[in-house]
Design a protein around this motif. Structure first.
Motif, PDB file in Angstrom:
ATOM      1  N   GLY A   1      14.822  -1.333  -3.641  1.00  0.00           N
ATOM      2  CA  GLY A   1      15.986  -0.238  -3.636  1.00  0.00           C
ATOM      3  C   GLY A   1      15.777   0.735  -4.474  1.00  0.00           C
ATOM      4  O   GLY A   1      16.063   1.222  -5.278  1.00  0.00           O
ATOM      5  N   LEU A   2      14.383   1.229  -4.432  1.00  0.00           N
ATOM      6  CA  LEU A   2      13.818   2.404  -5.242  1.00  0.00           C
ATOM      7  C   LEU A   2      14.037   3.800  -4.490  1.00  0.00           C
ATOM      8  O   LEU A   2      13.909   3.913  -3.136  1.00  0.00           O
ATOM      9  CB  LEU A   2      12.431   2.237  -5.561  1.00  0.00           C
ATOM     10  N   ASN A   3      14.270   4.733  -5.479  1.00  0.00           N
ATOM     11  CA  ASN A   3      14.205   6.016  -4.654  1.00  0.00           C
ATOM     12  C   ASN A   3      12.710   6.493  -4.417  1.00  0.00           C
ATOM     13  O   ASN A   3      11.814   5.777  -5.121  1.00  0.00           O
ATOM     14  CB  ASN A   3      14.789   7.271  -5.679  1.00  0.00           C
ATOM     15  N   GLU A   4      12.717   7.610  -3.856  1.00  0.00           N
ATOM     16  CA  GLU A   4      11.458   8.078  -3.627  1.00  0.00           C
ATOM     17  C   GLU A   4      10.559   8.234  -4.847  1.00  0.00           C
ATOM     18  O   GLU A   4       9.243   7.804  -4.609  1.00  0.00           O
ATOM     19  CB  GLU A   4      11.396   9.241  -2.492  1.00  0.00           C
ATOM     20  N   VAL A   5      11.025   9.000  -5.872  1.00  0.00           N
ATOM     21  CA  VAL A   5      10.091   9.150  -6.854  1.00  0.00           C
ATOM     22  C   VAL A   5       9.582   8.012  -7.591  1.00  0.00           C
ATOM     23  O   VAL A   5       8.433   7.722  -7.753  1.00  0.00           O
ATOM     24  CB  VAL A   5      11.011  10.083  -7.990  1.00  0.00           C
ATOM     25  N   ASP A   6      10.568   6.963  -7.670  1.00  0.00           N
ATOM     26  CA  ASP A   6      10.187   5.594  -8.428  1.00  0.00           C
ATOM     27  C   ASP A   6       9.123   4.848  -7.512  1.00  0.00           C
ATOM     28  O   ASP A   6       8.149   4.285  -7.973  1.00  0.00           O
ATOM     29  CB  ASP A   6      11.289   5.036  -8.745  1.00  0.00           C
ATOM     30  N   ALA A   7       9.297   4.731  -6.358  1.00  0.00           N
ATOM     31  CA  ALA A   7       8.588   4.287  -5.277  1.00  0.00           C
ATOM     32  C   ALA A   7       7.183   4.976  -5.083  1.00  0.00           C
ATOM     33  O   ALA A   7       6.266   3.960  -5.069  1.00  0.00           O
ATOM     34  CB  ALA A   7       9.035   4.382  -3.870  1.00  0.00           C
ATOM     35  N   LYS A   8       7.017   6.216  -5.303  1.00  0.00           N
ATOM     36  CA  LYS A   8       5.770   6.802  -5.574  1.00  0.00           C
ATOM     37  C   LYS A   8       5.048   6.559  -6.759  1.00  0.00           C
ATOM     38  O   LYS A   8       3.849   6.230  -6.760  1.00  0.00           O
ATOM     39  CB  LYS A   8       5.807   8.327  -5.321  1.00  0.00           C
ATOM     40  N   TYR A   9       5.543   6.543  -7.720  1.00  0.00           N
ATOM     41  CA  TYR A   9       5.048   6.096  -9.179  1.00  0.00           C
ATOM     42  C   TYR A   9       4.480   4.677  -9.219  1.00  0.00           C
ATOM     43  O   TYR A   9       3.457   4.485  -9.597  1.00  0.00           O
ATOM     44  CB  TYR A   9       6.387   6.275 -10.170  1.00  0.00           C
ATOM     45  N   LEU A  10       5.352   3.879  -8.562  1.00  0.00           N
ATOM     46  CA  LEU A  10       4.842   2.374  -8.436  1.00  0.00           C
ATOM     47  C   LEU A  10       3.600   2.278  -7.481  1.00  0.00           C
ATOM     48  O   LEU A  10       2.826   1.754  -7.908  1.00  0.00           O
ATOM     49  CB  LEU A  10       6.011   1.483  -8.096  1.00  0.00           C
ATOM     50  N   TYR A  11       3.836   2.900  -6.371  1.00  0.00           N
ATOM     51  CA  TYR A  11       2.674   2.798  -5.698  1.00  0.00           C
ATOM     52  C   TYR A  11       1.394   3.450  -6.068  1.00  0.00           C
ATOM     53  O   TYR A  11       0.276   3.064  -5.744  1.00  0.00           O
ATOM     54  CB  TYR A  11       3.229   3.483  -4.094  1.00  0.00           C
ATOM     55  N   THR A  12       1.531   4.545  -6.789  1.00  0.00           N
ATOM     56  CA  THR A  12       0.475   5.413  -7.100  1.00  0.00           C
ATOM     57  C   THR A  12      -0.355   4.287  -8.373  1.00  0.00           C
ATOM     58  O   THR A  12      -1.568   4.232  -8.285  1.00  0.00           O
ATOM     59  CB  THR A  12       0.547   6.598  -7.847  1.00  0.00           C
ATOM     60  N   HIS A  13       0.218   3.902  -9.277  1.00  0.00           N
ATOM     61  CA  HIS A  13      -0.047   3.196 -10.396  1.00  0.00           C
ATOM     62  C   HIS A  13      -0.916   1.719  -9.748  1.00  0.00           C
ATOM     63  O   HIS A  13      -1.625   1.385 -10.287  1.00  0.00           O
ATOM     64  CB  HIS A  13       0.923   2.773 -11.383  1.00  0.00           C
ATOM     65  N   LEU A  14      -0.102   1.136  -8.968  1.00  0.00           N
ATOM     66  CA  LEU A  14      -0.765   0.013  -8.408  1.00  0.00           C
ATOM     67  C   LEU A  14      -1.967   0.321  -7.555  1.00  0.00           C
ATOM     68  O   LEU A  14      -2.858  -0.610  -7.349  1.00  0.00           O
ATOM     69  CB  LEU A  14       0.364  -0.663  -7.637  1.00  0.00           C
ATOM     70  N   THR A  15      -1.931   1.334  -6.706  1.00  0.00           N
ATOM     71  CA  THR A  15      -3.166   1.614  -6.027  1.00  0.00           C
ATOM     72  C   THR A  15      -4.319   2.028  -6.711  1.00  0.00           C
ATOM     73  O   THR A  15      -5.623   1.494  -6.602  1.00  0.00           O
ATOM     74  CB  THR A  15      -2.727   2.989  -5.060  1.00  0.00           C
ATOM     75  N   ILE A  16      -4.100   2.689  -7.995  1.00  0.00           N
ATOM     76  CA  ILE A  16      -5.267   2.946  -9.072  1.00  0.00           C
ATOM     77  C   ILE A  16      -5.736   1.521  -9.521  1.00  0.00           C
ATOM     78  O   ILE A  16      -6.759   1.269  -9.507  1.00  0.00           O
ATOM     79  CB  ILE A  16      -4.841   3.952 -10.155  1.00  0.00           C
ATOM     80  N   TYR A  17      -4.633   0.819  -9.799  1.00  0.00           N
ATOM     81  CA  TYR A  17      -5.222  -0.595 -10.381  1.00  0.00           C
ATOM     82  C   TYR A  17      -5.985  -1.418  -9.128  1.00  0.00           C
ATOM     83  O   TYR A  17      -7.120  -1.994  -9.400  1.00  0.00           O
ATOM     84  CB  TYR A  17      -4.034  -1.419 -10.853  1.00  0.00           C
ATOM     85  N   THR A  18      -5.330  -1.509  -8.052  1.00  0.00           N
ATOM     86  CA  THR A  18      -5.849  -2.359  -7.079  1.00  0.00           C
ATOM     87  C   THR A  18      -7.181  -1.707  -6.404  1.00  0.00           C
ATOM     88  O   THR A  18      -8.214  -2.347  -6.233  1.00  0.00           O
ATOM     89  CB  THR A  18      -4.900  -2.218  -5.687  1.00  0.00           C
ATOM     90  N   HIS A  19      -7.478  -0.325  -6.617  1.00  0.00           N
ATOM     91  CA  HIS A  19      -8.582   0.209  -6.176  1.00  0.00           C
ATOM     92  C   HIS A  19      -9.853   0.016  -7.190  1.00  0.00           C
ATOM     93  O   HIS A  19     -10.894  -0.406  -6.651  1.00  0.00           O
ATOM     94  CB  HIS A  19      -8.401   1.810  -6.127  1.00  0.00           C
ATOM     95  N   GLY A  20      -9.399  -0.415  -8.510  1.00  0.00           N
ATOM     96  CA  GLY A  20     -10.348  -0.720  -9.367  1.00  0.00           C
ATOM     97  C   GLY A  20     -11.004  -2.131  -9.231  1.00  0.00           C
ATOM     98  O   GLY A  20     -11.940  -2.340  -9.092  1.00  0.00           O
ATOM     99  N   ILE A  21      -9.972  -3.053  -8.591  1.00  0.00           N
ATOM    100  CA  ILE A  21     -10.447  -4.347  -8.349  1.00  0.00           C
ATOM    101  C   ILE A  21     -11.243  -4.238  -7.123  1.00  0.00           C
ATOM    102  O   ILE A  21     -12.247  -4.835  -7.170  1.00  0.00           O
ATOM    103  CB  ILE A  21      -9.231  -5.285  -8.259  1.00  0.00           C
ATOM    104  N   ALA A  22     -10.686  -3.724  -5.978  1.00  0.00           N
ATOM    105  CA  ALA A  22     -11.340  -3.412  -4.768  1.00  0.00           C
ATOM    106  C   ALA A  22     -12.827  -2.812  -4.898  1.00  0.00           C
ATOM    107  O   ALA A  22     -13.889  -3.277  -4.382  1.00  0.00           O
ATOM    108  CB  ALA A  22     -10.641  -2.772  -3.843  1.00  0.00           C
ATOM    109  N   THR A  23     -12.893  -1.828  -5.804  1.00  0.00           N
ATOM    110  CA  THR A  23     -14.260  -1.095  -6.011  1.00  0.00           C
ATOM    111  C   THR A  23     -15.455  -2.241  -6.649  1.00  0.00           C
ATOM    112  O   THR A  23     -16.398  -2.234  -6.376  1.00  0.00           O
ATOM    113  CB  THR A  23     -14.229   0.239  -6.828  1.00  0.00           C
ATOM    114  N   LEU A  24     -14.655  -2.811  -7.580  1.00  0.00           N
ATOM    115  CA  LEU A  24     -15.729  -3.880  -8.389  1.00  0.00           C
ATOM    116  C   LEU A  24     -16.108  -4.933  -7.383  1.00  0.00           C
ATOM    117  O   LEU A  24     -17.326  -5.192  -7.363  1.00  0.00           O
ATOM    118  CB  LEU A  24     -14.933  -4.567  -9.545  1.00  0.00           C
TER     119      LEU A  24
END
Length: 191
Positions: free
Chosen positions: A134-157
């Motif tokens: 039930g997130l608005n677009e701004v909060d969803a983008k915030y969450l998506y962006t932060h988790l992508t950065i974190y997930t990308h770090g794991i994936a890159t390693l």
């Protein structure tokens, strides 16, 4: 009348994808592709104008392989977490394709432009976090962006074979970060 093609477009692209899977995009040359096909380079250029075209279409095939992982993630019980897990699995199972798609220099600019530019599945993934929580677009983008950065770090390693994580490690880490970010969003909403 142009010469009859010795190989189909699909045959050439399948071989080019195999080369990239095994050795990376830098190994995809007319010479290596011709050798893989057991031919000279001439038949390649009866089907394609140049190697840039081969590389572009090979990248599209790599994106299609990645999209299969994302679709699998979106079908999991918790779709957004499934996407993160599948992103990491793609890096583990297809390290050279992952490097091609997500570790190649690009002139994108801001982080706001990064995700929609690199991932054709952006809208689907964004909705997988926006709708269930039930997130608005701004909060969803915030969450998506932060988790992508974190997930990308794991994936890159993983893709660079620096660190090996168990599936349990990945599951726990993604959950902890997601819950922490969700709590932060709710705290902000209550301020």
């Amino acid at each position: 009348m142009p010469p009859k093609a010795k190989f189909t477009r699909e045959q050439i692209l399948n071989e080019s994808l195999l080369i990239v899977r095994e050795s990376g995009i830098e190994s995809l040359t007319a010479r290596t592709l011709a050798k893989r096909l057991g031919s000279s380079a001439c038949p390649i250029f009866t089907v394609f104008d140049n190697m840039e075209e081969v590389i572009t279409e090979t990248k599209q095939l790599a994106k299609a392989e990645y999209a299969k992982y994302i679709q699998k993630g979106l079908c999991q019980e918790i779709p957004f977490k499934g996407v993160g897990t599948q992103y990491i699995m793609f890096a583990k199972n297809e390290p050279k394709l992952f490097q091609l798609l997500f570790m190649t220099e690009a002139d994108i600019g801001s982080v706001d432009q990064f995700l929609p530019t690199i991932d054709d599945n952006y809208s689907l993934i964004l909705n997988s976090v926006r709708v269930p929580y039930g997130l608005n677009e701004v909060d969803a983008k915030y969450l998506y962006t932060h988790l992508t950065i974190y997930t990308h770090g794991i994936a890159t390693l993983i893709a660079r074979k620096v660190v090996a994580f168990t599936d349990e490690d990945v599951d726990r880490m993604l959950s902890e970060v997601f819950v922490g970010l969700l709590k932060e969003l709710k705290r902000r909403g209550n301020d």
